[in-house]
Motif scaffolding. Sequence first.
Motif, short mmCIF file in Angstrom:
data_model
loop_
_atom_site.label_atom_id
_atom_site.label_comp_id
_atom_site.label_asym_id
_atom_site.label_seq_id
_atom_site.Cartn_x
_atom_site.Cartn_y
_atom_site.Cartn_z
N ALA B 17 39.68 38.09 10.37
CA ALA B 17 38.74 37.33 9.53
C ALA B 17 38.33 38.25 8.38
CB ALA B 17 37.51 36.90 10.32
N GLY B 18 38.00 37.65 7.26
CA GLY B 18 37.58 38.43 6.11
C GLY B 18 36.11 38.81 6.18
N PRO B 19 35.61 39.50 5.16
CA PRO B 19 34.20 39.88 5.17
C PRO B 19 33.28 38.66 5.05
CG PRO B 19 35.24 40.44 3.07
CD PRO B 19 36.33 39.95 3.97
N HIS B 20 32.01 38.85 5.45
CA HIS B 20 30.96 37.83 5.34
C HIS B 20 31.26 36.60 6.18
CE1 HIS B 20 31.06 40.00 1.32
NE2 HIS B 20 30.00 40.48 1.94
N ALA B 21 31.95 36.78 7.31
CA ALA B 21 32.18 35.64 8.20
C ALA B 21 30.85 35.24 8.83
CB ALA B 21 33.18 36.02 9.28
N GLY B 22 30.68 33.96 9.03
CA GLY B 22 29.46 33.45 9.64
C GLY B 22 29.61 31.96 9.87
N VAL B 73 40.32 28.90 26.84
CA VAL B 73 39.03 29.55 26.96
C VAL B 73 38.63 30.00 25.55
CG1 VAL B 73 37.76 31.53 27.89
CG2 VAL B 73 39.49 30.37 29.31
N MET B 74 37.39 29.76 25.19
CA MET B 74 36.98 30.25 23.87
C MET B 74 35.55 30.78 23.93
SD MET B 74 36.30 26.87 21.48
CE MET B 74 37.98 26.32 21.72
N GLY B 75 35.23 31.63 22.95
CA GLY B 75 33.89 32.17 22.84
C GLY B 75 32.93 31.14 22.24
N ARG B 76 31.65 31.41 22.40
CA ARG B 76 30.64 30.47 21.98
C ARG B 76 30.60 30.28 20.46
NH1 ARG B 76 25.73 28.19 23.71
NH2 ARG B 76 25.13 26.89 21.95
N ARG B 77 30.78 31.40 19.74
CA ARG B 77 30.73 31.27 18.28
C ARG B 77 31.87 30.41 17.75
NH1 ARG B 77 29.61 37.42 16.50
NH2 ARG B 77 30.17 37.66 18.69
N MET B 78 33.07 30.62 18.32
CA MET B 78 34.21 29.81 17.87
C MET B 78 33.95 28.34 18.17
SD MET B 78 38.22 30.21 18.89
CE MET B 78 39.45 29.19 18.06
N PHE B 79 33.37 28.10 19.34
CA PHE B 79 33.06 26.71 19.69
C PHE B 79 32.05 26.12 18.71
CE2 PHE B 79 30.13 23.73 21.61
CZ PHE B 79 31.00 22.71 21.94
N ASP B 80 30.99 26.87 18.43
CA ASP B 80 29.95 26.35 17.54
C ASP B 80 30.52 26.00 16.17
OD1 ASP B 80 28.01 26.58 19.46
OD2 ASP B 80 27.20 28.48 18.72
N GLU B 81 31.44 26.86 15.69
CA GLU B 81 32.05 26.58 14.40
C GLU B 81 32.98 25.37 14.49
OE1 GLU B 81 33.86 30.35 13.99
OE2 GLU B 81 31.96 31.35 13.50
N GLY B 82 33.76 25.33 15.57
CA GLY B 82 34.73 24.26 15.71
C GLY B 82 34.08 22.91 15.94
N GLU B 83 32.96 22.93 16.66
CA GLU B 83 32.27 21.69 17.01
C GLU B 83 31.98 20.86 15.76
OE1 GLU B 83 28.53 22.49 18.89
OE2 GLU B 83 28.42 20.50 19.82
N ARG B 84 31.71 21.57 14.67
CA ARG B 84 31.39 20.86 13.43
C ARG B 84 32.63 20.53 12.60
NH1 ARG B 84 27.04 24.52 10.56
NH2 ARG B 84 28.65 26.09 10.87
N GLY B 141 40.02 32.44 21.20
CA GLY B 141 39.30 33.33 20.28
C GLY B 141 37.83 33.10 20.47
N GLY B 142 36.98 33.65 19.56
CA GLY B 142 37.39 34.51 18.47
C GLY B 142 37.85 35.88 18.91
N ALA B 143 37.91 36.75 17.94
CA ALA B 143 38.41 38.10 18.18
C ALA B 143 37.64 38.82 19.28
CB ALA B 143 38.37 38.91 16.88
N HIS B 144 36.32 38.64 19.32
CA HIS B 144 35.52 39.33 20.34
C HIS B 144 35.94 38.89 21.73
CE1 HIS B 144 32.80 39.60 16.78
NE2 HIS B 144 32.63 40.82 17.25
N THR B 145 36.20 37.61 21.88
CA THR B 145 36.60 37.08 23.18
C THR B 145 37.99 37.57 23.56
OG1 THR B 145 35.19 35.15 22.84
CG2 THR B 145 36.97 34.93 24.45
N VAL B 146 38.90 37.57 22.62
CA VAL B 146 40.26 38.08 22.90
C VAL B 146 40.17 39.55 23.33
CG1 VAL B 146 42.51 38.61 21.90
CG2 VAL B 146 41.39 36.43 21.39
N ARG B 147 39.36 40.32 22.63
CA ARG B 147 39.19 41.74 22.99
C ARG B 147 38.66 41.89 24.41
NH1 ARG B 147 35.40 43.33 18.29
NH2 ARG B 147 36.85 42.90 16.58
N GLU B 148 37.67 41.09 24.77
CA GLU B 148 37.11 41.19 26.13
C GLU B 148 38.20 40.95 27.17
OE1 GLU B 148 32.99 39.93 27.33
OE2 GLU B 148 33.35 38.58 25.64
N TYR B 149 39.01 39.94 26.94
CA TYR B 149 40.08 39.64 27.90
C TYR B 149 41.16 40.73 27.89
CZ TYR B 149 38.29 35.15 29.43
OH TYR B 149 37.52 34.18 30.03
N LEU B 150 41.47 41.25 26.71
CA LEU B 150 42.45 42.36 26.67
C LEU B 150 41.92 43.56 27.45
CD1 LEU B 150 43.55 42.27 22.90
CD2 LEU B 150 45.06 41.86 24.87
#
Lengths: 203, 203
Positions: B17-22, B73-84, B141-150
């Motif tokens: 992801a690029g800078p200023h992701a949110g 399986v996905m992280g909460r942030r990815m879900f929150d973004e995707g939900e919309r 994803g996101g990246a944090h979730t993939v990292r946790e599983y790795l």
Amino acid sequence: MSKVFASLGISLDGYVAGPHAGPDNPLGDGGERLHAWLYGVEAWRNRQGPGGGETGRSGLVVAETFDRAGAYVMGRRMFDEGERAWPEPPPFRAPVFVLTTSARDAWVREGTVFTYVTEGIHAALDQARAVAHGKDVQISGGAHTVREYLNAGLVDELELHLVPVLLGDGLRLFDGVDPALRLVKDRVVDTPDVTHLRYRTVR
Amino acid sequence: MSKVFASLGISLDGYVAGPHAGPDNPLGDGGERLHAWLYGVEAWRNRQGPGGGETGRSGLVVAETFDRAGAYVMGRRMFDEGERAWPEPPPFRAPVFVLTTSARDAWVREGTVFTYVTEGIHAALDQARAVAHGKDVQISGGAHTVREYLNAGLVDELELHLVPVLLGDGLRLFDGVDPALRLVKDRVVDTPDVTHLRYRTVR
């Protein structure tokens, strides 16, 4: 037209050297893992002395890289490290221009003359082009030198030998490279141990 | 045996992801460049709504990724973004388990049930495996979730869609991944716009 290229081993997490790199540890901790595929390749072994080794796709990529380079440019740190480590004769077999801040007489060795350039990266490249006999000029490294040439818009091709290891820390090639650099994929040669990715720069 | 895999677009300088992701900028500045190759692919367009698009090698890779995933399986942030952002029906067409800290009722949509899991990454994966009908489980994803599983040693395959762009800043996939992770190259599918690199983890 003679091209300017760079060719670097890189980890999957983007490092071209591991942590704690220095004069006595030029590749950094674990950095030799980036080049393990190379040490067994015939074209490399022929230039480094021991002979033997493997041909195959990586062998062709390495042989091609040696063949196309009519002259080299390298940074001072890479030279200082190599000066103590290169075999006799050195592996280049073509003129090498060393970026430095303090003038020094050329160092003539069998098949390779090292010339010290104090006038900066453009001057070094001009001198390398002038003696490359129409062949290409390789920016040998290290990473800081490759970055300088990338940021000056002077590199035509960037080949990355992507190795599936993680170093976790160290020297990242792209830290400090202007993200406006535009690259187009030119060629991929895949082998079990390493994926050779070649990109062209677009101006 | 059902496998666990992740599949991410990544820049040449290692960013997912690029800078200023949110919340209002889920891919960060310039991050959509990591997925430009995807937006034209038929298999993706079929799931996202617009239809049409290209087949070809990238199309096969994407179709295969959808086909093999029996649960996500996905992280909460990815879900929150995707939900919309997800279309109706959502693109998954299989059960999705969302890692979260606050319980919530399952959200049932056409073809996809989103279940919230508060018991952590192992529990979420167990639940996903149980309903995947022998298919594989994708860590979306996101990246944090993939990292946790790795880092938990729970990922069998990591597919990276390497795009020749530089983002210069943002979220790096491998920051925080234990460098002891061992990977072996499994497959490379090369196309003009993107190189699909698949690695197996070794334990």
